[in-house]
Design a protein around this motif. Structure first.
Motif, PDB file in Angstrom:
ATOM      1  N   ALA A   1       0.856  -1.068  -0.116  1.00  0.00           N
ATOM      2  CA  ALA A   1      -0.003   0.159  -0.083  1.00  0.00           C
ATOM      3  C   ALA A   1       0.879   1.302   0.107  1.00  0.00           C
ATOM      4  O   ALA A   1       2.089   1.263   0.575  1.00  0.00           O
ATOM      5  CB  ALA A   1      -0.903   0.083   1.234  1.00  0.00           C
ATOM      6  N   LEU A   2       0.348   2.414  -0.661  1.00  0.00           N
ATOM      7  CA  LEU A   2       1.036   3.537  -0.658  1.00  0.00           C
ATOM      8  C   LEU A   2       0.159   4.590  -0.323  1.00  0.00           C
ATOM      9  O   LEU A   2      -1.013   4.834  -0.312  1.00  0.00           O
ATOM     10  CB  LEU A   2       1.564   4.013  -1.996  1.00  0.00           C
ATOM     11  CG  LEU A   2       2.054   5.249  -2.313  1.00  0.00           C
ATOM     12  CD1 LEU A   2       3.579   5.301  -1.479  1.00  0.00           C
ATOM     13  CD2 LEU A   2       2.207   5.530  -3.749  1.00  0.00           C
ATOM     14  N   ASP A   3       0.579   5.528   0.988  1.00  0.00           N
ATOM     15  CA  ASP A   3      -0.022   6.552   1.389  1.00  0.00           C
ATOM     16  C   ASP A   3       0.866   7.743   0.876  1.00  0.00           C
ATOM     17  O   ASP A   3       1.784   8.243   1.406  1.00  0.00           O
ATOM     18  CB  ASP A   3      -0.050   6.575   2.963  1.00  0.00           C
ATOM     19  CG  ASP A   3      -0.970   7.596   3.508  1.00  0.00           C
ATOM     20  OD1 ASP A   3      -1.406   8.466   2.605  1.00  0.00           O
ATOM     21  OD2 ASP A   3      -0.857   7.773   4.674  1.00  0.00           O
ATOM     22  N   VAL A   4       0.035   8.437   0.020  1.00  0.00           N
ATOM     23  CA  VAL A   4       0.633   9.941  -0.653  1.00  0.00           C
ATOM     24  C   VAL A   4       0.119  11.035   0.210  1.00  0.00           C
ATOM     25  O   VAL A   4      -0.923  11.388   0.391  1.00  0.00           O
ATOM     26  CB  VAL A   4      -0.012  10.020  -2.136  1.00  0.00           C
ATOM     27  CG1 VAL A   4       0.700  11.406  -2.619  1.00  0.00           C
ATOM     28  CG2 VAL A   4       0.367   8.561  -2.811  1.00  0.00           C
ATOM     29  N   GLY A   5       1.166  11.795   0.512  1.00  0.00           N
ATOM     30  CA  GLY A   5       1.058  12.906   1.530  1.00  0.00           C
ATOM     31  C   GLY A   5       0.872  12.486   2.998  1.00  0.00           C
ATOM     32  O   GLY A   5      -0.053  12.726   3.486  1.00  0.00           O
ATOM     33  N   CYS A   6       1.652  11.566   3.606  1.00  0.00           N
ATOM     34  CA  CYS A   6       1.409  10.710   4.573  1.00  0.00           C
ATOM     35  C   CYS A   6       1.360  11.471   5.875  1.00  0.00           C
ATOM     36  O   CYS A   6       0.921  11.151   7.116  1.00  0.00           O
ATOM     37  CB  CYS A   6       2.165   9.498   4.781  1.00  0.00           C
ATOM     38  SG  CYS A   6       3.937   9.913   5.091  1.00  0.00           S
ATOM     39  N   GLY A   7       1.813  12.653   5.726  1.00  0.00           N
ATOM     40  CA  GLY A   7       2.208  13.521   7.281  1.00  0.00           C
ATOM     41  C   GLY A   7       2.729  12.832   8.096  1.00  0.00           C
ATOM     42  O   GLY A   7       3.948  12.137   8.050  1.00  0.00           O
ATOM     43  N   ASP A   8       2.291  12.545   9.465  1.00  0.00           N
ATOM     44  CA  ASP A   8       2.819  12.155  10.651  1.00  0.00           C
ATOM     45  C   ASP A   8       2.712  10.625  10.625  1.00  0.00           C
ATOM     46  O   ASP A   8       3.316   9.786  11.534  1.00  0.00           O
ATOM     47  CB  ASP A   8       2.540  12.658  11.985  1.00  0.00           C
ATOM     48  CG  ASP A   8       1.039  12.216  12.154  1.00  0.00           C
ATOM     49  OD1 ASP A   8       0.226  11.779  11.102  1.00  0.00           O
ATOM     50  OD2 ASP A   8       0.429  12.524  13.075  1.00  0.00           O
ATOM     51  N   GLY A   9       2.120  10.007   9.602  1.00  0.00           N
ATOM     52  CA  GLY A   9       1.948   8.656   9.229  1.00  0.00           C
ATOM     53  C   GLY A   9       0.809   7.903  10.067  1.00  0.00           C
ATOM     54  O   GLY A   9       0.921   6.644  10.104  1.00  0.00           O
ATOM     55  N   LEU A  10      -0.161   8.667  10.602  1.00  0.00           N
ATOM     56  CA  LEU A  10      -1.217   8.134  11.198  1.00  0.00           C
ATOM     57  C   LEU A  10      -1.998   7.102  10.579  1.00  0.00           C
ATOM     58  O   LEU A  10      -2.186   5.848  10.866  1.00  0.00           O
ATOM     59  CB  LEU A  10      -2.230   9.347  11.878  1.00  0.00           C
ATOM     60  CG  LEU A  10      -3.451   8.826  12.551  1.00  0.00           C
ATOM     61  CD1 LEU A  10      -2.924   7.808  13.761  1.00  0.00           C
ATOM     62  CD2 LEU A  10      -4.118   9.726  12.986  1.00  0.00           C
ATOM     63  N   LEU A  11      -2.449   7.424   9.250  1.00  0.00           N
ATOM     64  CA  LEU A  11      -3.033   6.451   8.533  1.00  0.00           C
ATOM     65  C   LEU A  11      -2.233   5.270   7.982  1.00  0.00           C
ATOM     66  O   LEU A  11      -2.577   4.098   7.917  1.00  0.00           O
ATOM     67  CB  LEU A  11      -3.702   7.256   7.205  1.00  0.00           C
ATOM     68  CG  LEU A  11      -4.622   6.325   6.117  1.00  0.00           C
ATOM     69  CD1 LEU A  11      -5.564   5.589   6.783  1.00  0.00           C
ATOM     70  CD2 LEU A  11      -4.820   7.355   5.033  1.00  0.00           C
ATOM     71  N   ALA A  12      -0.997   5.741   7.579  1.00  0.00           N
ATOM     72  CA  ALA A  12      -0.066   4.450   7.279  1.00  0.00           C
ATOM     73  C   ALA A  12      -0.045   3.605   8.343  1.00  0.00           C
ATOM     74  O   ALA A  12       0.040   2.239   8.077  1.00  0.00           O
ATOM     75  CB  ALA A  12       1.270   5.263   7.054  1.00  0.00           C
ATOM     76  N   ARG A  13       0.010   3.988   9.803  1.00  0.00           N
ATOM     77  CA  ARG A  13       0.195   3.038  10.734  1.00  0.00           C
ATOM     78  C   ARG A  13      -1.073   2.318  10.755  1.00  0.00           C
ATOM     79  O   ARG A  13      -0.915   0.893  11.170  1.00  0.00           O
ATOM     80  CB  ARG A  13       0.448   3.663  12.088  1.00  0.00           C
ATOM     81  CG  ARG A  13       1.789   4.417  11.880  1.00  0.00           C
ATOM     82  CD  ARG A  13       2.134   4.815  13.621  1.00  0.00           C
ATOM     83  NE  ARG A  13       1.236   5.581  14.203  1.00  0.00           N
ATOM     84  CZ  ARG A  13       1.501   7.166  14.060  1.00  0.00           C
ATOM     85  NH1 ARG A  13       2.247   7.724  13.108  1.00  0.00           N
ATOM     86  NH2 ARG A  13       0.498   7.899  14.570  1.00  0.00           N
ATOM     87  N   LYS A  14      -2.248   2.862  10.892  1.00  0.00           N
ATOM     88  CA  LYS A  14      -3.512   1.981  10.393  1.00  0.00           C
ATOM     89  C   LYS A  14      -3.574   1.093   9.392  1.00  0.00           C
ATOM     90  O   LYS A  14      -4.084   0.079   9.669  1.00  0.00           O
ATOM     91  CB  LYS A  14      -4.840   3.067  10.460  1.00  0.00           C
ATOM     92  CG  LYS A  14      -4.805   3.904  11.487  1.00  0.00           C
ATOM     93  CD  LYS A  14      -6.108   4.868  11.652  1.00  0.00           C
ATOM     94  CE  LYS A  14      -6.206   5.731  12.478  1.00  0.00           C
ATOM     95  NZ  LYS A  14      -7.413   6.796  12.509  1.00  0.00           N
ATOM     96  N   LEU A  15      -2.929   1.523   8.286  1.00  0.00           N
ATOM     97  CA  LEU A  15      -3.134   0.659   7.224  1.00  0.00           C
ATOM     98  C   LEU A  15      -2.184  -0.793   7.261  1.00  0.00           C
ATOM     99  O   LEU A  15      -2.479  -1.964   6.598  1.00  0.00           O
ATOM    100  CB  LEU A  15      -2.365   1.351   5.860  1.00  0.00           C
ATOM    101  CG  LEU A  15      -3.326   2.302   5.232  1.00  0.00           C
ATOM    102  CD1 LEU A  15      -2.540   3.191   4.215  1.00  0.00           C
ATOM    103  CD2 LEU A  15      -4.513   1.567   4.609  1.00  0.00           C
ATOM    104  N   ALA A  16      -1.108  -0.471   8.317  1.00  0.00           N
ATOM    105  CA  ALA A  16      -0.129  -1.670   8.569  1.00  0.00           C
ATOM    106  C   ALA A  16      -0.839  -2.766   9.179  1.00  0.00           C
ATOM    107  O   ALA A  16      -0.370  -3.854   9.350  1.00  0.00           O
ATOM    108  CB  ALA A  16       0.879  -1.180   9.384  1.00  0.00           C
ATOM    109  N   GLY A  17      -2.020  -2.463   9.553  1.00  0.00           N
ATOM    110  CA  GLY A  17      -2.847  -3.767  10.285  1.00  0.00           C
ATOM    111  C   GLY A  17      -3.663  -4.549   9.306  1.00  0.00           C
ATOM    112  O   GLY A  17      -4.024  -5.557   9.696  1.00  0.00           O
TER     113      GLY A  17
END
Length: 204
Positions: A31-47
């Motif tokens: 998965a790719l999070d474009v404009g991830c900022g502080d990574g909050l959504l990316a950390r959720k996606l990791a689940g």
């Protein structure tokens, strides 16, 4: 990572996270999070996804994201310009972007996302646009009290140092351009002054 770490704050961007997570295809590997900022959504996606990459132009945001995900080996954060960064073509099963695309050339960004998505993959863009037509202004005025009350009750806030930009495209222009570039995409305007578009790339 503790569940508490995944929800350290709420705002009108975070409000869209549940819908984004529901759109992740089953058995997604990348998965790719474009404009991830502080990574909050990316950390959720990791689940939900085996490997997640977040990209952002802000050195401060990337440093914060890396620090918060220091114990997550399947999370990678890239500092760079999404439009020119070295990313694998058709390398991702799921791509998302939250209130970032208005910082870039809209059509160039959508085309790049389309190219990076694997056949059968899903793209979700949550964006911010400006009101132009009478109906758009009417919708904004009608929703304004709800937005103010919701922000107050939820104690809306976000990470410090998050870059901001004024959107130049109207909601109507966004929808027209997205339909042309992503045939069959689903568009929705949300009460909390955001729009979302969801597109599934045809499988070969």
């Amino acid at each position: 990572m503790r569940q508490a770490d995944l929800r350290p704050y709420w705002n009108t961007n975070v409000a869209r996270h549940p819908g984004i997570l529901r759109a992740v295809p089953e058995d997604s590997d990348e998965a790719l999070d474009v404009g991830c900022g502080d990574g909050l959504l990316a950390r959720k996606l990791a689940g939900r996804v085996k490997r997640v990459v977040g990209i952002d132009k802000s050195p401060e945001m990337i440093a914060c994201a890396r620090g918060l995900a220091a114990d997550s080996p399947d999370l990678t954060f890239v500092e760079g310009d999404f439009l020119t960064a070295d990313l694998p073509a058709e390398g991702y099963d799921f791509i998302c972007s939250v209130t970032t695309i208005h910082h870039m050339d809209f059509e160039a960004a959508l085309i790049r996302m389309r190219e990076l998505l694997r056949p059968g993959g899903t793209l979700v863009v949550v964006g911010l646009a400006r009101e132009a037509s009478l109906s758009e202004w009417a919708a904004m005025i009608a929703a304004a009290p709800i937005v103010r009350i919701t922000k107050l009750l939820r104690r809306a806030r976000g990470p410090e140092g998050m870059p901001v930009a004024v959107p130049h495209m109207s909601y109507g222009q966004v929808r027209t351009a997205a339909l042309r570039l992503l045939p069959g995409m689903r568009y929705r305007r949300h009460v909390l002054r955001r729009y979302s578009l969801i597109w599934a790339k045809p499988a070969r």
